[in-house]
Design an enzyme around this catalytic site. Sequence first.
Site, short mmCIF file in Angstrom:
data_model
loop_
_atom_site.label_atom_id
_atom_site.label_comp_id
_atom_site.label_asym_id
_atom_site.label_seq_id
_atom_site.Cartn_x
_atom_site.Cartn_y
_atom_site.Cartn_z
N ASP A 103 11.04 28.76 -62.10
CA ASP A 103 11.68 27.75 -61.27
C ASP A 103 12.95 27.28 -61.98
OD1 ASP A 103 10.52 25.63 -58.86
OD2 ASP A 103 12.25 25.01 -60.06
N ILE A 104 14.03 27.16 -61.22
CA ILE A 104 15.33 26.79 -61.78
C ILE A 104 15.33 25.34 -62.28
CG2 ILE A 104 16.47 25.93 -59.68
CD1 ILE A 104 18.84 27.77 -60.38
N ASN A 161 3.77 23.63 -51.18
CA ASN A 161 4.28 22.57 -50.31
C ASN A 161 4.49 23.15 -48.92
OD1 ASN A 161 4.49 20.54 -52.36
ND2 ASN A 161 6.31 21.59 -53.13
N HIS A 176 3.65 27.47 -56.43
CA HIS A 176 4.08 26.97 -57.74
C HIS A 176 2.94 27.17 -58.73
CE1 HIS A 176 7.60 24.39 -56.36
NE2 HIS A 176 6.96 24.56 -55.22
N HIS A 186 5.96 30.10 -50.99
CA HIS A 186 5.88 30.30 -52.44
C HIS A 186 4.80 29.42 -53.01
CE1 HIS A 186 8.82 27.12 -51.61
NE2 HIS A 186 8.42 26.55 -52.74
N VAL A 201 12.50 25.03 -49.77
CA VAL A 201 12.82 26.46 -49.54
C VAL A 201 11.79 27.00 -48.55
CG1 VAL A 201 13.06 28.74 -50.56
CG2 VAL A 201 13.84 26.73 -51.84
P1 AMP Z 1 9.50 23.55 -52.59
O1 AMP Z 1 9.79 22.08 -52.65
O2 AMP Z 1 8.03 23.86 -52.68
O3 AMP Z 1 10.20 24.25 -51.44
O4 AMP Z 1 10.09 24.11 -53.95
C1 AMP Z 1 11.18 24.97 -54.05
C2 AMP Z 1 11.40 25.23 -55.51
O5 AMP Z 1 12.34 26.28 -55.64
C3 AMP Z 1 11.96 24.03 -56.30
O6 AMP Z 1 11.06 23.69 -57.35
C4 AMP Z 1 13.31 24.53 -56.81
O7 AMP Z 1 13.61 24.07 -58.11
C5 AMP Z 1 13.13 26.04 -56.78
N1 AMP Z 1 14.33 26.82 -56.61
C6 AMP Z 1 15.30 26.64 -55.67
N2 AMP Z 1 16.26 27.57 -55.80
C7 AMP Z 1 15.90 28.35 -56.84
C8 AMP Z 1 16.47 29.49 -57.48
N3 AMP Z 1 17.64 30.00 -57.09
N4 AMP Z 1 15.83 30.03 -58.54
C9 AMP Z 1 14.66 29.51 -58.96
N5 AMP Z 1 14.06 28.46 -58.40
C10 AMP Z 1 14.67 27.87 -57.35
#
Ligand code: AMP
Length: 120
Positions: free
Chosen positions: A31-32, A88, A103, A101, A97
Site C-alpha cells: 500500500d502506498i 472496504n 488489505h 482488494h 479504489v
Molecule cells: P480502500 O479505502 O479500501 O479503497 O483502500 C485503497 C487503498 O489503496 C488505500 O489504502 C491507498 O493507500 C491504496 N492505494 C491507492 N493508490 C495506490 C497505488 N498507486 N499504489 C499502492 N496503493 C495505493
Amino acid sequence: MSAGCVFCKIISRELDADIVYADDQVVAFKDINPAAPVHILIVPRKHIPSLLDIKQEDEALVGHMHTVANEVARAFKIEKNGYRVLINCGSDAGQIVFHLHLHLLGGRPLLQTIAKGKEV
Ligand code: AMP
Ligand code: ZN
C-alpha cells in the site's frame, strides 16, 4: 481492464507498484500509504468494482485471495504474531479504489477499530 482504474494500471504494469506476489489470478503490492509496518493489498486481476459485485463464479477467486494473504503473511513473517485482513465495501466503509482488494495488515499490535485500512 477498466479504463481509468489505478489497480488495473498496476496489474498491466502501466503504473509502478512494489509488487510482492503475483500469479495468474491475483497481484499483491505494498500500500502506498501504509497503516501498519506490513500493509499489502491483494488484488484480483479481474476488475470487480467491489465486494458487492462478486458473483457465484468469483467465489473461488475470493477464496484464493485469502490463501494468498496467508502466503504473503508468511513471507513477511507476521503469521505467528497475527494479522488482519479487511475489505472496504462502498462509501460508508471508505472504499476509495473501486477495484476489489483485500488489505493485509500486521507487524505490530492493531487496535480493534479500523477504518479505510487505518486505525481510528
Ligand atoms: P480502500 O479505502 O479500501 O479503497 O483502500 C485503497 C487503498 O489503496 C488505500 O489504502 C491507498 O493507500 C491504496 N492505494 C491507492 N493508490 C495506490 C497505488 N498507486 N499504489 C499502492 N496503493 C495505493
Ligand atoms: Zn480495475
